[in-house]
Design an enzyme around this catalytic site. Structure first.
Site, PDB file in Angstrom:
ATOM      1  N   TYR A  21       0.819  -1.254  -0.049  1.00 34.77           N
ATOM      2  CA  TYR A  21       0.105  -0.034  -0.104  1.00 34.77           C
ATOM      3  C   TYR A  21       0.922   1.279   0.035  1.00 34.77           C
ATOM      4  CZ  TYR A  21      -3.440   3.247   1.766  1.00 34.77           C
ATOM      5  OH  TYR A  21      -4.463   4.471   1.640  1.00 34.77           O
ATOM      6  N   ASP A  59      -2.294  -1.281  -4.048  1.00 32.08           N
ATOM      7  CA  ASP A  59      -2.853  -0.003  -4.136  1.00 32.08           C
ATOM      8  C   ASP A  59      -1.103   0.975  -4.533  1.00 32.08           C
ATOM      9  OD1 ASP A  59      -3.475   2.726  -4.359  1.00 32.08           O
ATOM     10  OD2 ASP A  59      -4.769   2.622  -2.795  1.00 32.08           O
TER      11      ASP A  59
END
Length: 274
Positions: A105, A168
């Site tokens: 992330y 992400d």
């Protein structure tokens, strides 16, 4: 094998919105989440048949990642081994016999690019971490291969393990990857600096699996909660599965599952022979 990655924007909230229904339906070999926004003990997530690995941020209700895998890995590590970065629970690495699997992330550069300089340092350190993983791994885990095994021939050296990375990445790589590129050039996630770092990552030996199979497709994985962005499909593609170039020919399918609700992101999928 089937892999799923999903920024759930708070796993406890996502569970209330049907996370387990999708999880069970997907039946992935490995299922990853980002932005779990929880601490240990705040959720008892029962996933029969899966080994669970969590990396929590020190700050409560912030960041965090998780991996759920049917096959037990040979080893598990958390973070990059750099204290500056490892307070936010952003990276988990699993080692299997034939490959490494990482969920990440990436830090957001935030409003007015307040965290852009930190993001640049993160990008450099993350890439260095990946390249270190790709180094030839001798039987002896410490020291230089040539020094520890001076008589070892080139043919006898262990092969490098490829890497699969998902998560992400908080960047739209090209103008094809967001609805309004001209209006977002100076905004977090589409600055020249962030895009250049992502290009550097790909150029160092990684393949964007979705773009590899769908070179011209405009499809997004994140939509703002404001202005009915998802309803209008005014989105960004910022979630990725990357593979080492050495295994890109093993990619069978890569999809963005836009019909799955429960977060401001949708899940992404990679099917690969490995």
């Amino acid at each position: 094998m089937k892999f799923i990655s999903w920024n759930v924007n708070g796993i406890r909230a996502c569970v209330k919105k049907g996370f387990l229904d999708f999880f069970n339906e997907a039946d992935a070999d490995i299922f990853c989440i980002q932005e779990s926004k929880m601490q240990e003990g705040q959720l008892d997530l029962e996933l029969p048949g899966y080994h669970q690995y969590w990396n929590y941020a020190v700050k409560k209700g912030y960041s965090g990642t998780g991996i759920f895998t049917k096959e037990e890995p040979l080893s598990v590590s958390y973070g990059l081994g750099i204290e500056e970065h490892d307070q936010e629970g952003r990276v988990i690495t699993l080692e299997f016999e034939n490959y490494y699997f990482i969920t990440v992330y990436t830090p957001n550069s935030q409003s007015e690019l307040a965290r852009l300089s930190y993001r640049m340092k993160w990008e450099e350190d993350f890439l260095a971490y990946l390249k270190k993983l790709e180094e030839t791994k001798p039987v002896i885990f410490c020291g230089d291969l040539k020094e520890s095994q001076p008589s070892l021939t080139q043919e006898a050296k262990p092969k490098k393990k490829p890497i699969i990375i998902c998560g992400d990445f908080n960047v739209a790589a090209t103008e094809l990857d967001l609805k309004n590129p001209k209006n977002n050039v100076k905004n977090a996630g589409f600055t020249p600096e962030e895009r250049e770092k992502f290009k550097t990552l790909l150029d160092s030996g990684f393949t964007d699996s979705y773009r590899y199979l769908h070179p011209d497709t405009e499809k997004y994985s994140w939509w703002s909660y404001r202005f009915k962005a998802r309803e209008r499909n005014a989105g960004w593609r910022i979630d990725y599965f990357l593979t080492s170039d050495s295994i890109k020919d093993k990619i069978k399918d890569a999809e963005i599952l836009t019909d799955v609700m429960g977060s401001d992101h949708c899940p992404i999928e990679l099917d690969i022979d490995i």
